[in-house]
Motif scaffolding. Sequence first.
Motif, PDB file in Angstrom:
ATOM      1  N   HIS A  55       0.783  -1.280   0.124  1.00 39.57           N
ATOM      2  CA  HIS A  55       0.064  -0.043  -0.091  1.00 39.57           C
ATOM      3  C   HIS A  55       0.816   1.158   0.011  1.00 39.57           C
ATOM      4  CE1 HIS A  55      -3.765   2.198   1.932  1.00 39.57           C
ATOM      5  NE2 HIS A  55      -2.870   3.055   1.504  1.00 39.57           N
ATOM      6  N   HIS A 102       1.495   5.245  -1.984  1.00 38.48           N
ATOM      7  CA  HIS A 102       1.025   6.331  -2.890  1.00 38.48           C
ATOM      8  C   HIS A 102       2.392   6.998  -3.443  1.00 38.48           C
ATOM      9  CE1 HIS A 102      -3.212   6.486  -0.775  1.00 38.48           C
ATOM     10  NE2 HIS A 102      -2.347   6.024   0.093  1.00 38.48           N
ATOM     11  N   HIS A 152      -9.599   1.978   1.371  1.00 34.07           N
ATOM     12  CA  HIS A 152      -9.207   2.825   2.934  1.00 34.07           C
ATOM     13  C   HIS A 152     -10.397   2.800   3.573  1.00 34.07           C
ATOM     14  CE1 HIS A 152      -5.887   4.268   0.011  1.00 34.07           C
ATOM     15  NE2 HIS A 152      -5.124   4.711   1.076  1.00 34.07           N
ATOM     16  N   HIS A 170      -6.068   0.466   6.800  1.00 35.19           N
ATOM     17  CA  HIS A 170      -6.032   1.403   7.992  1.00 35.19           C
ATOM     18  C   HIS A 170      -6.764   0.679   9.026  1.00 35.19           C
ATOM     19  CE1 HIS A 170      -4.380   5.137   6.439  1.00 35.19           C
ATOM     20  NE2 HIS A 170      -4.731   4.827   5.088  1.00 35.19           N
ATOM     21  N   ASP A 198       2.269   2.919   3.420  1.00 35.66           N
ATOM     22  CA  ASP A 198       1.138   3.943   3.079  1.00 35.66           C
ATOM     23  C   ASP A 198       2.087   5.203   2.339  1.00 35.66           C
ATOM     24  OD1 ASP A 198      -1.281   5.145   2.697  1.00 35.66           O
ATOM     25  OD2 ASP A 198      -1.666   5.742   4.763  1.00 35.66           O
TER      26      ASP A 198
HETATM   27 FE    FE Z   1      -3.304   5.275   1.947  1.00 37.49          FE
END
Ligand code: FE
Length: 411
Positions: A75, A77, A243, A266, A318
């Motif tokens: 996970h 970005h 998410h 999460h 993340d």
């Molecule tokens: Fe995220």
Amino acid sequence: MSLDLPIHVYANFTVATMVPRGSDSLGLIPAGAVVVQGNRIEWVGALSDLPLDYRTAERLEGRGRVLTPGLIDCHTHLVFGGQRIEDWRKRLEGVSYQEIARAGGGILSTVRATREASAEALYEAAADRLKRMLAGGVTTIEIKTGYGLDLENELKQLQVIQRLARQSPANVIPTLLAAHAVPPEYRERPGDYVDLVCNEIIPAAAPHCVAVDAFCESIAFDLAQTERVLRTGLEYGKQIKLHAEQLSRLGGARLAARLGAVSVDHLEYLDEAGVRELAAAGTVAVLLPGAYYFLRETQRPPVDQLRAHGVPLAVATDFNPGSSPLGSLLLAANMAATLFGLTPGEALQGITIEAARALQLDSSLGSLQSGKRADLVCWDCTHPLELIYGIGAYPNAAVIKDGRLVAGQLS
Ligand code: FE
Ligand code: DI6
């Protein structure tokens, strides 16, 4: 097995196979050997049991060093423009992540910077981040879009992710996160943005991504909007993930599990009914302690309940500029143990075999077993939990992807 491919024997390593045996969650083989032929693992076991066929093959001497599967960050970005130091400064003065988002900062400030950036500039910055992660042992990484929020810019992010996949030795898995936030031009009519996502962005992006993700939260998309996005992802044959329950309990995790999500991520506000649904659906819980730490949250995910109900637990960085500018998967694993209460063994499983499961790649990645891809890391230490125990202090890594050395040195 094709006989013409070269065979290498990794001999005399402390092998953490990540195939649990009884109370040994790491599947440890002291004085172990791993036989690699071409890009595949052929054999794993104690060096003393090495089959005769392999005894004359070229050897790489471990001298007791640790060998693990390549790490998997399920996970991130990783592709974004700009940074969010100003957000961070405000949060340290007491302004919340949600307040910053509602005032048009937060994710939307990264959307502005990402829209303005050229594909080339986005690529250069992300390639640099990826190179460092690879050198730290990450051989497979999921990367989401979500800072374009219109057709042109979501596709631009996907193109950058695909270029990373082509040019980096790492295995790069693209996810479409067009439903990350409501873009400013749709501020008064979020439903119209969901229409755009479902009618135009997902259809155009589907050939270029593996999964569709969304952010189900008060500052993003509600349950009904999230359901539309995930169902559209399914219609286009994509895996779905979500998410969910990061900042409040909207019930996104239950919805996603019912729809067959591969993972929900999460989960700080997940309740026991939600935990049961994840267990029933076989959905992986991806824990993201970097965001919990960086946002100075206090609500911890229900790890004891997740464990008691047998929900697989993965851990990821993340990596993003707003809530988790965390470039170290090993630090994420340390935080999963220290802040969330995973055992160190669970934390190491979370960034190997369970992370593979979160990407539905566990049949070929995530553990050292014959038949799997030869993604290995040789660490300059003698116990595998040294990887999790250190805080920013990591042993050198020699990183092998599909049988080839791609970072560090094997000596
Ligand atoms: Fe995220
Ligand atoms: N949750 C996260 O942790 C990231 N996205 C999300 O939905 C944060 C993205 C950001 O703040 O830029």
